[in-house]
Design a protein around this motif. Structure first.
Motif, PDB file in Angstrom:
ATOM      1  N   GLU A 275      67.790 -91.478 107.063  1.00  0.00           N
ATOM      2  CA  GLU A 275      66.207 -90.595 106.639  1.00  0.00           C
ATOM      3  C   GLU A 275      65.109 -91.576 107.399  1.00  0.00           C
ATOM      4  O   GLU A 275      65.252 -92.393 106.578  1.00  0.00           O
ATOM      5  CB  GLU A 275      65.955 -89.007 105.197  1.00  0.00           C
ATOM      6  CG  GLU A 275      67.238 -88.414 105.217  1.00  0.00           C
ATOM      7  CD  GLU A 275      67.556 -87.900 106.333  1.00  0.00           C
ATOM      8  OE1 GLU A 275      66.415 -87.093 106.488  1.00  0.00           O
ATOM      9  OE2 GLU A 275      68.278 -87.406 106.742  1.00  0.00           O
ATOM     10  N   ALA A 276      63.488 -90.261 107.583  1.00  0.00           N
ATOM     11  CA  ALA A 276      63.345 -91.594 108.104  1.00  0.00           C
ATOM     12  C   ALA A 276      62.756 -92.907 107.346  1.00  0.00           C
ATOM     13  O   ALA A 276      62.140 -93.416 107.335  1.00  0.00           O
ATOM     14  CB  ALA A 276      62.077 -90.256 108.927  1.00  0.00           C
ATOM     15  N   ASP A 277      61.958 -92.133 106.355  1.00  0.00           N
ATOM     16  CA  ASP A 277      61.096 -92.374 104.852  1.00  0.00           C
ATOM     17  C   ASP A 277      61.999 -93.939 104.823  1.00  0.00           C
ATOM     18  O   ASP A 277      61.278 -94.519 104.306  1.00  0.00           O
ATOM     19  CB  ASP A 277      60.927 -91.620 103.409  1.00  0.00           C
ATOM     20  CG  ASP A 277      60.162 -90.144 103.946  1.00  0.00           C
ATOM     21  OD1 ASP A 277      58.951 -90.329 105.381  1.00  0.00           O
ATOM     22  OD2 ASP A 277      59.537 -89.063 103.271  1.00  0.00           O
ATOM     23  N   ASP A 278      63.592 -93.617 104.308  1.00  0.00           N
ATOM     24  CA  ASP A 278      63.954 -94.585 103.568  1.00  0.00           C
ATOM     25  C   ASP A 278      63.942 -95.664 104.739  1.00  0.00           C
ATOM     26  O   ASP A 278      64.125 -97.244 104.460  1.00  0.00           O
ATOM     27  CB  ASP A 278      65.686 -94.414 103.263  1.00  0.00           C
ATOM     28  CG  ASP A 278      65.558 -93.639 102.150  1.00  0.00           C
ATOM     29  OD1 ASP A 278      64.677 -93.337 101.164  1.00  0.00           O
ATOM     30  OD2 ASP A 278      66.119 -92.868 102.010  1.00  0.00           O
TER      31      ASP A 278
ATOM     32  N   ALA B  92      61.839 -95.964 106.666  1.00  0.00           N
ATOM     33  CA  ALA B  92      60.221 -97.226 107.119  1.00  0.00           C
ATOM     34  C   ALA B  92      60.924 -98.285 106.128  1.00  0.00           C
ATOM     35  O   ALA B  92      59.827 -99.145 106.573  1.00  0.00           O
ATOM     36  CB  ALA B  92      60.061 -95.468 106.955  1.00  0.00           C
ATOM     37  N   ALA B  93      60.776 -97.865 105.733  1.00  0.00           N
ATOM     38  CA  ALA B  93      60.226 -98.615 103.798  1.00  0.00           C
ATOM     39  C   ALA B  93      61.323 -99.881 103.987  1.00  0.00           C
ATOM     40  O   ALA B  93      60.692-100.652 103.791  1.00  0.00           O
ATOM     41  CB  ALA B  93      60.942 -97.935 102.428  1.00  0.00           C
TER      42      ALA B  93
END
Length: 119
Positions: free
Chosen positions: A79-82, A84-85
């Motif tokens: 998923e995008a948030d993970d 990106a981090a």
């Protein structure tokens, strides 16, 4: 793994070396370059040159961190948030290593506090 010509033209030569790149880095870079596709372990292994005995472990660890998804025989970018981090952390580490040099683990361990010393 190819890079775009803009990156080739604008990056210093030392940034285009694969210094210290881990198997996880290679897998993430490959999947990030194909965010709209899912691949089998063997396809990922062939594209990244991760050894056959390591690819399953690498993918499982990345899945545990939410960086890749797994369904049936296929693996895809997480998923995008993970992601990106992870990308931010990896880029920060690369920048720090470029600026200050990579850490020498033996040197670091000379100065590390032993748990027995703190009791």
């Amino acid at each position: 793994m190819p890079i775009d010509i803009e990156t080739f033209e604008s990056s210093p030569e030392d940034h285009l070396q694969n210094r210290g790149e881990t198997n996880a880095d290679r897998v993430m870079r490959f999947l990030a370059s194909h965010p709209d596709q899912a691949f089998t372990q063997s396809e990922i292994r062939d594209a990244t040159d991760v050894k056959a005995g390591s690819i399953s472990v690498v993918l499982s660890r990345l899945e545990d961190r939410g960086l890749v998804r797994h369904k049936g025989n296929y693996w895809a970018l997480g998923e995008a948030d993970d992601v990106a981090a992870y990308t931010n952390m990896a880029e920060s580490t690369r920048t720090a290593n470029d600026r200050f040099g990579e850490e020498d683990m033996d040197e670091w361990l000379k100065h590390a506090v032993d748990d027995e010393d703190t009791e």
